[in-house]
Design a protein around this motif. Sequence first.
Motif, PDB file in Angstrom:
ATOM      1  N   SER A 119     105.450-131.774 -42.749  1.00  0.00           N
ATOM      2  CA  SER A 119     104.349-132.018 -41.768  1.00  0.00           C
ATOM      3  C   SER A 119     104.820-132.894 -40.378  1.00  0.00           C
ATOM      4  N   GLY A 122     105.180-129.868 -37.919  1.00  0.00           N
ATOM      5  CA  GLY A 122     104.223-128.991 -37.700  1.00  0.00           C
ATOM      6  C   GLY A 122     103.593-128.054 -38.875  1.00  0.00           C
ATOM      7  N   THR A 124     101.380-127.284 -42.019  1.00  0.00           N
ATOM      8  CA  THR A 124     100.041-127.695 -42.532  1.00  0.00           C
ATOM      9  C   THR A 124     100.027-127.176 -44.097  1.00  0.00           C
ATOM     10  N   ARG A 186     102.311-121.699 -39.236  1.00  0.00           N
ATOM     11  CA  ARG A 186     103.395-122.667 -39.796  1.00  0.00           C
ATOM     12  C   ARG A 186     102.571-123.542 -40.872  1.00  0.00           C
TER      13      ARG A 186
END
Length: 337
Positions: A119, A122, A124, A186
Amino acid sequence: MLSLPYIQELSQEISAALLSTPEEVEAFRLKYLSKKGIIPSLFDEFKTIGGAEKKTYGKPLNELKKLAEEKFQSAKSTLENKNLTTSSNCDFTRPAHLLSVGSRHPVSMVIEEMIEIFSRIGFTVLDGPEIEDDWHNFTALNFPPDHPARDMQDTFFISKNPDMALRTHTSNVQVRAMETMKPPIRVLAPGRVYRNEAISARSHCFFHQIEGLYIDKNVSFADLKQTLLYFTESFFGKSKIRMRPSYFPFTEPSAEVDVYWGLENEVDYRITKGTGWLEILGCGMVDPNVLQACGIDPNEYSGFAFGIGIERIAMNRYQIPDIRMLSENDVRFLRQF
């Protein structure tokens, strides 16, 4: 006996009564409020008098009864509270006995730590169904119709619907992400997966994975390597990795990633089989066929994916000798965490 002076005398007597013990409280109740007590007998007498007299004695009698009941209830409550705080069985100065609230499962701890690491750069988290159709579990991921993974020896199919199966990897979440999201993408996909394998100390018919997917313009293999190096440094504290060529239907080129563990003690020799290298995950560049099947132009976008087996990492971190211990719910084992 019914008279205003007598009622007034009883009122003063009730107000002055000292009720400091259970015996005194009970005697008060018997004298004034029981069925054969003074106040009920006055009400019995009140029923026999004429209408004019009722107006004279009605209100004073009700007030007398209310006074006696309030006196009794107040004394009773005071004694109960006093007994609660002075009970010989309660010592409120003693330390409290802390109840066990359980502990985190080693698999959960590993997953949460990995999510926290990715995290930061970037990624999730996404979730998806554990019962999946053929398209999301196989076809969209470039599995040919005759691929061995489609064989009954590897997959748990749903008997009433042969097109449905228990997912064999969390890559189905990646497919759903590519179908519904526009690049850049991502995402991480942690979850439980199922394989029709023999259960032993090193393998199980269900286990956990965490997969990552990154798609954008000009994504290269160097980006994949740097991402995985960041992960190994953060999670293992190791800064040396190697990538061995491998094969996965949904990535090309593909690689197995090893981290250099070292050979400092007997445990290191055992878990690395004497090589010093520990295999931790598989990865690769997303195959253009997968991008195209999910509606993403492979001429404009590229990406990488990786998958990590959680149980193997947890067993290594906590020196757990048997994978079955992670799912047997033995309290003696779980209490260690």
